[in-house]
Design an enzyme around this catalytic site. Structure first.
Site, PDB file in Angstrom:
ATOM      1  CG  ASP A 196      34.050 -86.229  -6.663  1.00 44.34           C
ATOM      2  OD1 ASP A 196      34.352 -86.307  -5.466  1.00 44.34           O
ATOM      3  OD2 ASP A 196      33.279 -85.360  -7.130  1.00 44.34           O
ATOM      4  CE1 TYR A 249      22.576-100.768   1.685  1.00 45.41           C
ATOM      5  CE2 TYR A 249      23.078 -98.596   0.802  1.00 45.41           C
ATOM      6  CZ  TYR A 249      22.172 -99.599   1.063  1.00 45.41           C
ATOM      7  OH  TYR A 249      20.852 -99.442   0.696  1.00 45.41           O
ATOM      8  CD  GLN A 258      30.709 -81.272  -3.034  1.00 41.83           C
ATOM      9  OE1 GLN A 258      31.683 -81.386  -3.770  1.00 41.83           O
ATOM     10  NE2 GLN A 258      30.218 -82.299  -2.363  1.00 41.83           N
ATOM     11  CD  GLU A 299      32.691 -84.258   1.625  1.00 49.57           C
ATOM     12  OE1 GLU A 299      31.774 -83.431   1.433  1.00 49.57           O
ATOM     13  OE2 GLU A 299      32.608 -85.461   1.294  1.00 49.57           O
ATOM     14  CG  HIS A 300      35.173 -82.039  -1.409  1.00 48.35           C
ATOM     15  ND1 HIS A 300      33.840 -82.285  -1.186  1.00 48.35           N
ATOM     16  CD2 HIS A 300      35.721 -83.225  -1.771  1.00 48.35           C
ATOM     17  CE1 HIS A 300      33.588 -83.567  -1.409  1.00 48.35           C
ATOM     18  NE2 HIS A 300      34.710 -84.173  -1.753  1.00 48.35           N
ATOM     19  CG  ASN A 309      18.315 -94.693   2.768  1.00 47.28           C
ATOM     20  OD1 ASN A 309      18.703 -95.276   3.782  1.00 47.28           O
ATOM     21  ND2 ASN A 309      17.417 -95.200   1.946  1.00 47.28           N
ATOM     22  CB  SER A 354      28.709 -83.650  -0.243  1.00 53.80           C
ATOM     23  OG  SER A 354      30.013 -83.703  -0.703  1.00 53.80           O
ATOM     24  CG  HIS A 407      46.251-105.422  37.970  1.00 54.17           C
ATOM     25  ND1 HIS A 407      44.947-105.713  38.285  1.00 54.17           N
ATOM     26  CD2 HIS A 407      46.234-104.982  36.677  1.00 54.17           C
ATOM     27  CE1 HIS A 407      44.179-105.453  37.227  1.00 54.17           C
ATOM     28  NE2 HIS A 407      44.932-105.006  36.248  1.00 54.17           N
ATOM     29  CG  HIS A 425      27.323 -84.900  -4.953  1.00 56.62           C
ATOM     30  ND1 HIS A 425      27.265 -86.163  -5.461  1.00 56.62           N
ATOM     31  CD2 HIS A 425      28.610 -84.499  -5.122  1.00 56.62           C
ATOM     32  CE1 HIS A 425      28.461 -86.522  -5.910  1.00 56.62           C
ATOM     33  NE2 HIS A 425      29.293 -85.521  -5.727  1.00 56.62           N
TER      34      HIS A 425
END
Lengths: 428, 428
Positions: free
Chosen positions: B360, B130, B259, B326-327, B214, B237, B419, B262
């Site tokens: 990125d 997506y 950052q 994250e970063h 979204n 982010s 079994h 974004h």
């Protein structure tokens, strides 16, 4: 009676497609109840866990007695017959040896542009494993979840298990001890998942939760997924046994029923090119059911069992892939050739002498596997599920000069000027 | 104004804990709307997709024009400035080279008991990616999702992207072409996720869906998780920039804002042991914001930005791990030593000359990373996310004789007689 399908029938394609699509997962809507339990544990911590445990597990407990003591865990060993000690230890050793081979490798390299890049794996710090109580309280569940976690290097491994009416399976405690579990709590249900996620006064929170559970446990994991990591969405278990005319009907019957006895909505399917073998296996299933008096297996076999006859085993691979079975038993002369032709299965049991039950307990590979056709896109539990990977990038001045202008150009094209500035200011 | 914290303050521990726990994810409840869209697409297929696309994307479309034609995709290249061709191609080549190193290894071994066990990796058959439309329609998203899928060996890679008012970013189409995407559809929102999951007359179903979106897209993926595979639950982010006194405030300002630009709920954090650097960086951020006129970045920095002052960088590792960013940008003299002391981060950018923006676009490692402290338990997107592992077990008669009795004993102890029978009948 199990459903019977044959590729020789004119309407096979449609009937097989319906069979593949038929769901066995019942949509019990427990989401509101679970949301209430989660909110209660989040708000009231130990007090909520104690109240819910009294209510659902019908037992007295306090925040001080939620955790099993070392003495209680040590005492469990004495309640187990000695030959079971050895069996559990052999299982633990073999599972540990297999999973040790799954430790992933790090990577660190400098490319021709002078840019260093790679990744580093590390264990998840704190992990919780859920082990059901009551009739489905299995030591094998403990080993299959706890051993990969410890092989990964998890520093704090917490187990929760409900003890309805105060009853606990000593094998479960001993298995936890063997596998190196660090803390064990007598808590079950959605309240256990919430306690592991948010922490309580007594139970410190964890980062990820694995292990099977009932509809409440599964829904709690689904609701809290993202706040904590979880293993997978698991549905009822299944096996597809592919057999040729040299297979033994009595062995096949036991294979089919070893899946069916797990759950009334488990599914056992026989696929064969030998109609006589199919008939004799169906008879052997009925005889075995009568001998065992197994109600659960009888219901599963009658409701969800299936016998699929193919004109030739050459027809099997696309049918196997469409079913994408959790367990695939290949009771055929050349299982390796068949394995090479199929793409989707959780775990494969090769040849006449490999019953699936060996994989449940002692073979080595994990018995936590994708169900309900999810082997198309997911895998069984492994050491990597208890680790995470951090990538890294290290530019020399030359490396940045080589690739920076292109990065800045792309950032501008994406309408992200600060991204571009972060590169161009360093190039200036 | 960004929040300011200092480890020298008496109340630091409590304020830092509150800062770590503060959520930025808004709880828009779109679940009912999404459930309606999913049910509609499942029931009516193309007709529902066409209706929903007309309504949400304000454009005329039919089942016949849902898919981009080869001519439309080829024409996209001509609408792109030539230097961008080269930049995208360089990015694609570097991302492909890095991910090629992630292909996992198979395993096949016979142990001392004569039991063969191992695993085999295989690509997921059909994957959907997506890609958002409108302002956040990024070619880098296409490359970072499609290239690992093709490296894994995905045989059919489908992309969906909304084209509001008929507008499409030609860079997105060209990136899809470069990355080897097989089919592209002009469909977005929850209807795209439902179409990929269940299939329509025009769009064949896929096994797994990856890519950002979204709130509607995210909720649709969450609702359909289990029926299809998904990549992750992604939140807003974030970046944590750790800097020492030798770092350049103008470079740091651009890193923080790259950052912040974004998303209004993105988060940029500076951590430093130099109060003067902190002050000068804050000034540089303000100056850069004024120069760029960046509303999104300004709001993000004011609402969620933070400056954390430490008395010594020795204090940083536990703070970094608590944030699990994250970063993580390490603008310090010895980033490798700091990297060795931390455990939780999605991706690390080492040294003064490695802006996060390189990662990125062009560095090689994936830019799809765990957000919101999820680096504690999860990893960025990789080739393995487009594959699955099938384990296998193959017992010789000797192997079964060696381990079978213990397995049967454990099965009996677990109350699973079929079994046990599946083993003992073969031992007899």
């Amino acid at each position: 009676m199990p459903i019977e399908l044959s590729t020789a029938d004119a309407d096979f394609a449609g009937r097989f497609a319906d069979f593949v699509d038929a769901g066995r997962e019942t949509a019990t809507d427990v989401s509101a109840v679970v949301a209430g339990i989660v909110a209660d544990v989040r708000a009231r911590g130990d007090a909520a866990v104690v109240d819910l445990t009294r209510r659902f597990d019908r037992m007295e407990v306090t925040a001080q007695t939620l955790r099993f003591t070392g003495a209680e865990i040590a005492a469990a060993k004495d309640r187990i017959e000695p030959d079971l000690h050895a069996a559990l230890e052999l299982a633990a050793d073999r599972i540990r040896a297999f999973h040790a081979g799954q430790l992933p490798a790090d990577h660190d390299a400098v490319d021709a542009q002078g840019i260093r890049a790679g990744w580093r794996w590390s264990a998840i710090d704190d992990v919780g494993i859920y082990v059901p109580g009551g009739l489905a309280s299995y030591p094998s569940t403990v080993l299959m979840n706890a051993i990969p976690a410890k092989v990964a290097g998890v520093r704090r491994l917490v187990m929760t298990t409900p003890t309805p009416g105060g009853t606990v399976n000593p094998l479960v405690l001993y298995a936890a001890h063997l596998a190196g579990v660090d803390e064990i709590y007598r808590v079950g249900g959605a309240q256990a998942i919430a306690a592991l996620t948010f922490g309580t006064g007594t139970i410190a929170p964890v980062d990820k939760i694995t292990g099977p559970g009932n509809a409440y446990v599964a829904e709690a994991k689904r609701q809290l997924y993202g706040r904590v990591g979880i293993d997978m969405v698991a549905g009822p278990s299944e096996i597809l046994v592919v057999a040729d005319s040299a297979a033994n009907p009595d062995w096949l019957a036991a294979d089919l029923l070893s899946q069916a006895e797990h759950d009334r909505v488990a599914q056992a399917i026989l696929m064969t090119d030998d109609t006589d073998l199919a008939r004799r296996t169906a008879q052997a299933v009925d005889a075995t059911l009568d001998a065992l008096g197994a109600d659960v297996a009888r219901e599963s076999w009658a409701r969800f069992g299936a016998i699929i006859t193919v004109r030739s085993l050459d027809e099997a691979p696309p049918l196997i892939d469409a079913l994408a079975p959790e367990h695939l038993a290949l009771s055929i002369a050349d299982p390796q050739a068949m394995f090479a032709r199929i793409r989707h299965a959780g775990s494969v049991f090769m040849g006449y002498r490999t019953p699936e039950a060996i994989g449940d307990y002692i073979g080595g590979p994990n018995h936590t596997l994708p169900t309900g056709r999810r082997a198309r896109f997911s895998s069984g539990l492994s050491v990597a599920d208890f680790m995470k990977r951090t990538t890294f990038l290290d530019c020399s001045a030359e490396g940045l000069a080589a690739v920076g202008p292109a990065a800045a150009r792309l950032a501008e094209a994406e309408g992200l000027p600060a991204h571009a500035l972060s590169v161009t200011r360093r190039l200036g």
